[in-house]
Design an enzyme around this catalytic site. Structure first.
Site, PDB file in Angstrom:
ATOM      1  N   LEU A   1      42.454  29.782  52.918  1.00  0.00           N
ATOM      2  CA  LEU A   1      42.209  30.570  51.696  1.00  0.00           C
ATOM      3  C   LEU A   1      43.445  31.418  51.436  1.00  0.00           C
ATOM      4  CD1 LEU A   1      39.203  33.006  51.101  1.00  0.00           C
ATOM      5  CD2 LEU A   1      41.442  33.937  51.677  1.00  0.00           C
ATOM      6  N   ASN A   2      43.830  31.577  50.147  1.00  0.00           N
ATOM      7  CA  ASN A   2      44.780  32.664  49.843  1.00  0.00           C
ATOM      8  C   ASN A   2      44.265  33.535  48.703  1.00  0.00           C
ATOM      9  OD1 ASN A   2      46.134  30.004  48.909  1.00  0.00           O
ATOM     10  ND2 ASN A   2      47.385  31.430  47.792  1.00  0.00           N
ATOM     11  N   ASP A   3      44.990  33.738  47.649  1.00  0.00           N
ATOM     12  CA  ASP A   3      44.673  34.809  46.692  1.00  0.00           C
ATOM     13  C   ASP A   3      43.227  34.853  46.177  1.00  0.00           C
ATOM     14  OD1 ASP A   3      47.370  34.333  46.877  1.00  0.00           O
ATOM     15  OD2 ASP A   3      47.729  34.220  44.734  1.00  0.00           O
TER      16      ASP A   3
ATOM     17  N   TYR B   1      46.643  27.082  40.303  1.00  0.00           N
ATOM     18  CA  TYR B   1      47.139  28.347  40.844  1.00  0.00           C
ATOM     19  C   TYR B   1      46.296  29.541  40.394  1.00  0.00           C
ATOM     20  CZ  TYR B   1      51.446  26.802  43.203  1.00  0.00           C
ATOM     21  OH  TYR B   1      52.352  26.264  44.078  1.00  0.00           O
ATOM     22  N   SER B   2      46.724  30.717  40.806  1.00  0.00           N
ATOM     23  CA  SER B   2      45.920  31.933  40.615  1.00  0.00           C
ATOM     24  C   SER B   2      45.693  32.300  39.160  1.00  0.00           C
ATOM     25  CB  SER B   2      46.589  33.097  41.333  1.00  0.00           C
ATOM     26  OG  SER B   2      46.359  32.963  42.709  1.00  0.00           O
TER      27      SER B   2
ATOM     28  N   ASP C   1      50.081  33.169  37.180  1.00  0.00           N
ATOM     29  CA  ASP C   1      49.060  34.142  37.562  1.00  0.00           C
ATOM     30  C   ASP C   1      48.584  35.014  36.390  1.00  0.00           C
ATOM     31  OD1 ASP C   1      49.697  33.058  40.018  1.00  0.00           O
ATOM     32  OD2 ASP C   1      50.946  34.739  40.656  1.00  0.00           O
TER      33      ASP C   1
ATOM     34  N   GLU D   1      54.867  38.145  41.581  1.00  0.00           N
ATOM     35  CA  GLU D   1      53.655  37.330  41.540  1.00  0.00           C
ATOM     36  C   GLU D   1      52.445  38.224  41.255  1.00  0.00           C
ATOM     37  OE1 GLU D   1      54.254  33.481  44.263  1.00  0.00           O
ATOM     38  OE2 GLU D   1      53.846  35.238  45.462  1.00  0.00           O
TER      39      GLU D   1
HETATM   40  C1  FRU Z   1      50.565  34.206  45.619  1.00  0.00           C
HETATM   41  C2  FRU Z   1      50.758  32.837  44.985  1.00  0.00           C
HETATM   42  C3  FRU Z   1      50.589  32.888  43.476  1.00  0.00           C
HETATM   43  C4  FRU Z   1      50.164  31.493  43.152  1.00  0.00           C
HETATM   44  C5  FRU Z   1      49.272  31.156  44.323  1.00  0.00           C
HETATM   45  C6  FRU Z   1      49.248  29.710  44.701  1.00  0.00           C
HETATM   46  O1  FRU Z   1      50.174  34.152  46.949  1.00  0.00           O
HETATM   47  O2  FRU Z   1      52.006  32.288  45.341  1.00  0.00           O
HETATM   48  O3  FRU Z   1      51.731  33.322  42.787  1.00  0.00           O
HETATM   49  O4  FRU Z   1      49.495  31.401  41.939  1.00  0.00           O
HETATM   50  O5  FRU Z   1      49.740  31.925  45.408  1.00  0.00           O
HETATM   51  O6  FRU Z   1      48.325  29.468  45.716  1.00  0.00           O
END
Ligand code: FRU
Length: 482
Positions: free
Chosen positions: A40-42, A101-102, A170, A231
Site C-alpha cells: 500500500l502507499n498513498d 495514480y493518486s 495527484d 507530489e
Molecule cells: C507519492 C506518489 C504520487 C503518485 C503515487 C503513485 O508517493 O509518487 O505522486 O501519484 O505515489 O503510487
C-alpha cells in the site's frame, strides 16, 4: 486459466490465497488501514460520504514491493475500524496503462467524484521527465463509493504550461465560491545560474464550473527552487489561514531537518511567496509521506498520511514482507491552526476505544497482543526515556529540553533488527517538551509532542515476546491498553 482473469479477479484471488498468512502476521494492526495483501502507499479519495468515511489507497496486491495497478478501498464509521472492500480502480484504459495514480474525492448532492492521474510510461530508453511519460487527469463518478462510472479524461499533456515537464499528478479537487478547483503537483524545467539543469517543484491550479472542463487558473513555481518536484499537493483553509500541504522531493538533508529521502510538510502561502520561509514538516519520524486531508461533516479537517516512504533502501526491509504485505496508513489526525503552526493530534474517536489501564510495575509492561496509549504530562524538559523492546532489539525515545530523539541504534551505532534498517531521527519543539501522547498499534508507533506541535511516525517490527515498554524519568503518565 490465469490469463483469463481480469485485473479485479486477479486481486481477489491473491487476497484469498494469502488471507491466512497475512491474518496470522504478528505485525497486523488493530486500527490502521493496511493492504489486504501486498503493498500500500498513498491515501486517496478521503471523504465522508453519506455519513460513512471512505479511504482509498494506492494498492499493489500482486506485488509486495509495489508497482501499483489499483485503488484499494475501505470504509469506516469511526475512522478506526475499517472494513475492506474490493478495489475500485485498475489500469484498464490506454491513459492509465502504467498506473492509476493518486487523487482525491469531491462529494456533492449525493454523488462521489474521484479525480486521479492516469500514468503511462512508454517502453524505450526515455528519461521519463521530458520524454516517455504521459500524465492524464481523469474523473470517475459513483453513487455508492464502490461502483464507478466510465473514466473521463479531463486534462492531458496538451493542457499543461510549456515550462512543465511530463511530471504532473495527484489532483486534489474542492469547491469554493461556486467554482471547482484542482491543484496538481508538478516539476518545472529550470536551470541554475551556470546553465545547469535544476528543475523546480511547483503546483498548477485549474478552475472549472462543471467539473469536466478545466482551465489553467494559476501556475505557482517558486522563484527560489525548493525541491525539484512536488507530489501530492493539498490546498485548504484552516482557522482562516490558507495552507498548502505538499511533498517536495530533492531537499538536502540537514542534521535535524529533512532527514528522510523525501519530505512532506506545509507552507502558508498567505504569509510568504517563498514556500521555504513558512515550511514546516508534518512529521519528524521515519515513515510519513503523501498525506491528504478532507473535511468531515462536523467541520473537522482530518489528515491521513502513508506510514511509509518511497524509494528508500533504509526502511524497505519491513519484516511484514515475509508474510506477504507491507505498509499502512497513519492514524487519522485532526488539524488545528495556532500562530503560524498546525497542531496534529489523533482523531478524538481514539478516546472512545475500550482502553483499560495497564498494570505497570517499575515503569515496565509487557504488551504482547495489545495496542497501547501512553499519555505523559508534566515532563517540563526533564530527561524522559521510553524504551520499546528488549535490550538487544528495540527503539529508544529520549526527551530532553525541547528535543526528542527516536533511535534504533545500540551503543555501537548498530541498528536494531526491529527497525528494518532505520537509524535515528530528531525533532524539536519551540519551548520545552511538556506532554507526549504515544500510540502503539502492533508495528506502528506515533508520538505526538506538546499537543501535536510536532510528531514522529515510525514502523517497528518486534516479535510478540519482545513487546516490552519501559518508561523512566517521568511519573506523571497513564498507560492504557486495548
Ligand atoms: C507519492 C506518489 C504520487 C503518485 C503515487 C503513485 O508517493 O509518487 O505522486 O501519484 O505515489 O503510487
Amino acid at each position: 486459466m490465469e490469463n483469463d482473469l481480469n485485473n479485479f479477479q486477479k486481486a481477489r484471488a491473491e487476497e484469498k490465497r494469502m488471507e491466512r498468512t497475512v491474518e496470522n502476521c504478528p505485525f497486523r494492526t488493530k486500527f490502521h488501514v493496511m493492504p489486504p495483501v501486498g503493498w500500500l502507499n498513498d491515501p486517496n479519495g478521503l471523504c465522508q460520504f453519506r455519513g460513512v468515511y471512505h479511504a482509498y489507497f494506492q494498492y499493489s496486491p500482486l506485488n509486495v514491493n509495489g508497482g501499483g495497478g489499483y485503488w484499494g478501498h475501505c470504509t469506516s464509521r469511526d475512522l478506526l475500524h475499517w472494513e475492506y472492500k474490493e478495489p475500485v480502480l485498475t489500469t484498464d484504459i490506454p491513459e492509465d496503462k502504467s498506473g492509476v495514480y493518486s487523487g482525491s474525492a469531491l462529494t456533492e448532492d449525493g454523488r462521489m467524484y474521484l479525480f486521479y492521474t492516469g500514468n503511462v510510461k512508454q517502453p524505450g530508453s526515455y528519461d521519463y521527465i521530458d520524454s516517455g511519460r504521459i500524465s492524464t487527469q481523469i474523473l470517475v463518478e459513483s453513487e455508492d463509493g464502490q461502483h464507478m462510472s466510465e473514466k473521463v479524461k479531463l486534462l492531458g499533456m496538451e493542457d499543461y504550461p510549456e515550462d512543465i515537464t511530463q511530471h504532473v499528478r495527484d489532483p486534489k479537487v474542492w469547491k469554493e465560491d461556486g467554482h471547482y478547483y484542482m491543484v496538481l503537483g508538478a516539476r518545472a524545467r529550470a536551470w541554475d545560474e551556470n546553465g545547469k539543469r535544476r528543475d523546480k517543484g511547483g503546483i498548477l491550479l485549474y478552475q472549472s464550473d462543471d467539473r469536466k472542463n478545466w482551465k489553467l487558473y494559476r501556475e505557482l513555481v517558486p522563484e527560489k527552487p525548493f525541491g525539484y518536484m512536488w507530489e501530492c499537493p493539498d490546498l485548504f483553509e484552516l482557522g482562516k489561514e490558507r495552507v498548502l500541504s505538499f511533498c517536495p522531493q530533492g531537499l538536502e538533508s540537514q542534521e535535524e531537518k529533512f532527514q528522510n529521502i523525501y519530505q512532506s510538510g506545509y507552507s502558508l502561502p498567505g504569509r510568504s511567496q517563498d514556500p521555504e520561509e513558512t515550511f514546516r514538516e508534518w512529521d519528524m519520524g521515519f515513515d510519513f509521506y503523501a498525506p491528504q486531508s478532507f473535511q468531515a461533516d462536523d467541520g473537522r479537517r482530518i489528515l491521513i498520511g502513508w506510514a511509509g516512504m518511497p524509494d528508500t533502501t533504509e526502511t524497505n526491509r519491513n519484516l511484514s514482507v515475509a508474510n506477504g504485505w507491507q505498509h499502512c496508513l497513519t492514524l487519522p489526525c485532526e488539524l488545528e491552526y495556532h500562530d503560524g503552526k498546525i497542531f496534529r493530534m489523533p482523531v478524538r474517536e481514539i478516546y472512545d476505544l475500550d482502553w483499560e489501564e495497564a498494570p505497570v510495575g517499575n515503569g515496565r509492561f509487557h504488551w504482547a497482543g495489545k495496542a497501547l496509549k501512553l499519555d505523559m504530562g508534566g515532563i517540563c524538559g526533564e530527561r524522559t526515556v521510553i524504551r520499546l523492546g528488549n535490550r538487544e532489539n528495540g527503539v529508544t525515545v529520549t526527551v530532553e529540553g525541547n528535543r526528542v530523539e527516536l533511535s534504533f541504534l545500540d551503543e555501537k551505532g548498530v541498528p536494531s533488527r526491529c527497525g528494518g534498517g532505520r537509524g535515528k531521527r530528531t525533532g524539536r519543539t519551540e519551548g520545552p517538551v511538556e506532554e507526549l501522547l504515544v500510540v502503539i498499534d502492533s508495528s506502528i508507533m506515533e508520538i505526538f509532542v506538546n499537543g501535536g506541535e510536532t510528531a514522529f511516525t515510525t514502523r517497528i517490527y518486534l516479535e510478540e515476546k519482545e513487546r516490552v515498554i519501559d518508561v523512566s524519568g517521568c511519573d506523571g503518565y497513564i498507560l492504557e491498553m486495548i
